[in-house]
Write a protein that holds these residues in place. Structure first.
Motif, short mmCIF file in Angstrom:
data_model
loop_
_atom_site.label_atom_id
_atom_site.label_comp_id
_atom_site.label_asym_id
_atom_site.label_seq_id
_atom_site.Cartn_x
_atom_site.Cartn_y
_atom_site.Cartn_z
N VAL A 1 -0.50 4.93 8.10
CA VAL A 1 -0.08 3.75 7.71
C VAL A 1 -0.14 2.48 8.27
O VAL A 1 -0.31 1.39 7.51
CB VAL A 1 1.65 3.79 7.43
N GLN A 2 -0.67 2.39 9.54
CA GLN A 2 -0.95 1.19 10.30
C GLN A 2 -2.35 0.75 9.45
O GLN A 2 -2.33 -0.46 9.32
CB GLN A 2 -1.17 1.43 11.68
N GLU A 3 -3.14 1.56 9.57
CA GLU A 3 -4.52 1.31 8.62
C GLU A 3 -4.18 0.99 7.51
O GLU A 3 -5.09 -0.16 6.75
CB GLU A 3 -5.49 2.57 8.93
N MET A 4 -3.43 1.51 6.74
CA MET A 4 -2.94 1.08 5.25
C MET A 4 -2.79 0.03 5.15
O MET A 4 -3.06 -1.05 4.33
CB MET A 4 -1.93 2.12 4.77
N ALA B 1 0.89 -1.20 0.16
CA ALA B 1 0.00 0.05 -0.08
C ALA B 1 0.82 1.12 -0.09
O ALA B 1 1.55 1.44 1.01
CB ALA B 1 -1.09 0.03 1.30
N GLU B 2 1.09 1.88 -1.16
CA GLU B 2 2.03 2.92 -1.14
C GLU B 2 1.19 4.18 -1.68
O GLU B 2 0.37 4.32 -2.46
CB GLU B 2 2.91 2.70 -2.48
N ALA C 1 2.32 -7.45 4.77
CA ALA C 1 2.08 -5.91 4.05
C ALA C 1 3.03 -4.96 4.37
O ALA C 1 3.35 -4.97 5.47
CB ALA C 1 0.47 -5.52 4.33
N VAL C 2 3.47 -4.02 3.53
CA VAL C 2 4.07 -2.85 3.85
C VAL C 2 3.14 -1.56 3.15
O VAL C 2 2.66 -1.70 1.96
CB VAL C 2 5.44 -2.70 3.14
N ALA C 3 3.31 -0.74 3.96
CA ALA C 3 2.45 0.52 3.82
C ALA C 3 3.46 1.84 3.91
O ALA C 3 4.14 1.70 4.84
CB ALA C 3 1.16 0.85 4.64
N ALA D 1 -8.40 7.80 -2.03
CA ALA D 1 -8.02 6.34 -2.44
C ALA D 1 -7.61 5.57 -1.26
O ALA D 1 -8.05 4.22 -1.15
CB ALA D 1 -6.77 6.31 -3.38
N LYS D 2 -7.22 6.28 -0.24
CA LYS D 2 -6.81 5.48 1.05
C LYS D 2 -8.14 4.99 1.65
O LYS D 2 -7.94 3.63 2.26
CB LYS D 2 -5.89 6.30 2.14
N GLN D 3 -9.07 5.67 1.40
CA GLN D 3 -10.40 5.44 2.36
C GLN D 3 -11.21 4.20 1.46
O GLN D 3 -11.42 3.27 2.02
CB GLN D 3 -11.25 6.47 2.42
N THR D 4 -11.14 4.56 0.03
CA THR D 4 -12.16 3.59 -0.66
C THR D 4 -11.58 2.21 -0.76
O THR D 4 -12.21 1.27 -1.07
CB THR D 4 -12.42 4.39 -1.86
N MET D 5 -10.05 2.28 -1.18
CA MET D 5 -9.52 0.96 -1.75
C MET D 5 -9.09 0.10 -0.56
O MET D 5 -9.26 -1.03 -0.58
CB MET D 5 -8.30 1.30 -2.41
N ILE D 6 -8.60 0.85 0.60
CA ILE D 6 -8.10 -0.16 1.85
C ILE D 6 -8.59 0.35 3.25
O ILE D 6 -8.08 -0.13 4.04
CB ILE D 6 -6.52 -0.06 1.58
#
Length: 164
Positions: free
Chosen positions: A81-84, A25-26, A97-99, A58-63
């Motif tokens: 980034v923890q939520e990502m 998640a970048e 995962a890495v964010a 995008a952060k909200q809707t995708m992940i």
């Protein structure tokens, strides 16, 4: 760049040996971690998908990053980034995962979060979590390259430490 190529090959072998499937998640790196990982032949064995979540929407809707978290802490923050990372795992078949979210510059920095500030989170399905905020120097390209290297090196260190 050769060192990044070697690092991505090392991480790929480590992921395969650990039977882990990476998801990314970048934000500020724009998918550079995913691109580097998929440059390695056979990466479909250890890489599942990438989310390039450059905007807050995008952060909200995708992940599934919460609007309240973004409003309280800003996109460049450890809670985001923890939520990502958590959201990327939920929205994929990945096991690790890495964010990444940061300010690559040249603009966008503040006194509290200067250009070069990059937040990272790693998480896996066994419950391991790690967060870090780094302050890199250089221009936009250099900050992004350092962020990619740090993300992969930290992942590599974790995988090496937890070999069975």
């Amino acid at each position: 760049m050769e060192s990044l190529d070697i690092l991505s090959q090392t991480v790929g072998k480590q992921l395969q040996d650990a039977e882990q499937i990476l998801v990314t998640a970048e934000s500020c790196t724009g998918g550079a971690v995913a691109a580097l990982i998929t440059d390695v032949a056979g990466s479909s064995q250890w890489f599942e998908r990438a989310f390039v979540t450059y905007s807050n929407e995008a952060k909200q809707t995708m992940i599934g990053v919460q609007k309240a978290t973004l409003e309280a802490y800003g996109a460049v923050s450890e809670p985001v980034v923890q939520e990502m990372a958590a959201g990327a795992l939920v929205a994929s078949n990945g096991t690790i995962a890495v964010a990444i979210s940061g300010i690559a510059g040249p603009g966008g920095g503040t006194a509290q979060k200067p250009v070069g500030t990059v937040c990272f989170a790693w998480q896996d399905t066994s419950g391991w979590q790690c967060v870090s905020t780094q302050h890199f120097q250089g221009d936009r390209r250099e900050v992004r390259a350092q962020a990619v290297c740090f993300a992969l090196q930290t992942l590599s260190d974790y995988l090496e430490k937890n070999k069975e």
